[in-house]
Design an enzyme around this catalytic site. Structure first.
Site, short mmCIF file in Angstrom:
data_model
loop_
_atom_site.label_atom_id
_atom_site.label_comp_id
_atom_site.label_asym_id
_atom_site.label_seq_id
_atom_site.Cartn_x
_atom_site.Cartn_y
_atom_site.Cartn_z
N LYS A 27 0.71 -0.95 0.22
CA LYS A 27 -0.33 0.33 0.11
C LYS A 27 0.77 1.08 0.18
O LYS A 27 0.46 2.19 -0.69
CB LYS A 27 -0.89 0.25 1.07
CG LYS A 27 -2.38 -1.42 1.41
CD LYS A 27 -2.81 -0.59 2.29
CE LYS A 27 -1.86 -0.96 3.49
NZ LYS A 27 -1.26 -2.22 4.06
N THR A 28 1.59 1.47 0.93
CA THR A 28 2.53 2.34 1.18
C THR A 28 3.62 2.65 0.27
O THR A 28 3.83 3.71 -0.93
CB THR A 28 3.34 2.42 2.35
OG1 THR A 28 2.52 2.91 3.62
CG2 THR A 28 4.63 3.87 3.01
N ASP A 93 -0.80 8.48 4.39
CA ASP A 93 -0.54 7.14 4.75
C ASP A 93 -1.11 6.25 6.12
O ASP A 93 -1.40 8.07 6.98
CB ASP A 93 0.75 6.92 4.69
CG ASP A 93 1.10 5.22 4.74
OD1 ASP A 93 0.53 4.74 3.76
OD2 ASP A 93 2.60 5.46 5.39
N GLU A 94 -1.79 5.55 6.44
CA GLU A 94 -1.45 4.53 7.31
C GLU A 94 -3.20 5.38 7.82
O GLU A 94 -3.54 5.82 9.47
CB GLU A 94 -0.81 4.75 8.76
CG GLU A 94 0.48 4.62 8.49
CD GLU A 94 0.32 2.61 8.23
OE1 GLU A 94 -0.60 2.28 8.27
OE2 GLU A 94 1.25 2.23 7.64
N CYS A 150 0.39 -15.02 0.89
CA CYS A 150 0.28 -15.83 2.11
C CYS A 150 1.56 -16.57 2.92
O CYS A 150 2.45 -16.84 1.91
CB CYS A 150 -0.52 -16.79 2.40
SG CYS A 150 -1.73 -17.60 3.34
N CYS A 153 0.08 -20.51 2.85
CA CYS A 153 0.53 -21.63 1.61
C CYS A 153 0.80 -20.79 0.10
O CYS A 153 0.69 -21.19 -0.86
CB CYS A 153 -1.36 -21.81 1.49
SG CYS A 153 -2.51 -20.19 1.48
N VAL A 170 -4.56 -1.03 18.60
CA VAL A 170 -3.16 -0.19 17.47
C VAL A 170 -1.75 -0.86 18.12
O VAL A 170 -2.20 -0.69 19.34
CB VAL A 170 -3.06 0.96 17.06
CG1 VAL A 170 -2.19 1.38 17.28
CG2 VAL A 170 -4.91 1.83 16.65
N CYS A 185 -5.96 -19.59 5.95
CA CYS A 185 -4.90 -20.64 6.54
C CYS A 185 -5.30 -19.43 8.20
O CYS A 185 -4.72 -19.74 9.26
CB CYS A 185 -3.59 -19.92 5.91
SG CYS A 185 -2.92 -20.78 5.12
#
Length: 193
Positions: A27-28, A93-94, A150, A153, A170, A185
């Site tokens: 994402k970042t 961000d975040e 993941c 797997c 958090v 999973c």
């Protein structure tokens, strides 16, 4: 009298883009890529992050692969309005760590002609919608969902599984605290089947 084409040329339209996914999904990295492209285009760009995010740097936004961009830490979404003034593009961000005012702030900036790019976790470690993210996803013009791999797997992961015993919502962390898991999973590890 202005013709329709002249009105379009004189009105700058803003919008909201949201990049979501689990931890370690990029994402970042994607946020930084988009912001750097805007800088190359000579647009006025500013990026913000929550003041509590000090994992890699007190001030820079840094991805897990160490790509970084200068940012301004803020403690409340409301502060973004004043700090973002005069910019063409605003990165956040975040976003999951911001208060619920972030939705109104992003809308207001977009209404003022700003391109707003927001990145954040869509779900917390328990698999529940996180902070203002559901509302941001609903009102955004563009949504990009990115996936990690993941670690159990090798499938596409959308869950951020916390591997340390801590029930606080958090907990800032990295690979020692979290691992990306696919649905199967995650359900197996958390025994939620």
């Amino acid at each position: 009298m202005l013709r329709h084409s002249e009105i379009i040329e004189t009105h700058r339209s803003g919008w909201v883009e949201v990049i979501v996914g689990s931890m370690f999904s990029g994402k970042t990295e994607e946020l930084i890529r988009r912001l750097k492209r805007a800088q190359i285009a000579k647009l006025k760009v500013e990026i913000f992050k929550p003041k509590i995010d000090v994992r890699y740097s007190d001030s820079d936004v840094v991805s897990h692969d160490s790509t970084a961009i200068r940012s301004t830490p803020v403690d409340a979404a409301e502060n973004l309005l004043m700090l973002a003034s005069g910019n063409d593009v605003v990165g956040i961000d975040e976003a999951q760590f911001f208060d619920s005012n972030l939705v109104r702030v992003c809308n207001q900036l977009a209404n003022q002609g700003v391109r707003v790019i927001v990145a954040g976790l869509d779900m917390d470690f328990q698999g529940n919608p996180f902070g203002p993210m559901p509302q941001l996803l609903a009102m955004a013009e563009y949504v990009s969902k990115v996936h990690a791999i993941c670690v159990k797997c090798g499938g596409l992961a959308q869950f951020s599984h916390r591997v340390v015993k801590n029930q606080d919502l958090v907990v800032l962390g990295e690979k020692d605290e979290y691992e990306p898991l696919c649905r199967n999973c995650y359900l197996e590890v958390t025994k939620q089947k």
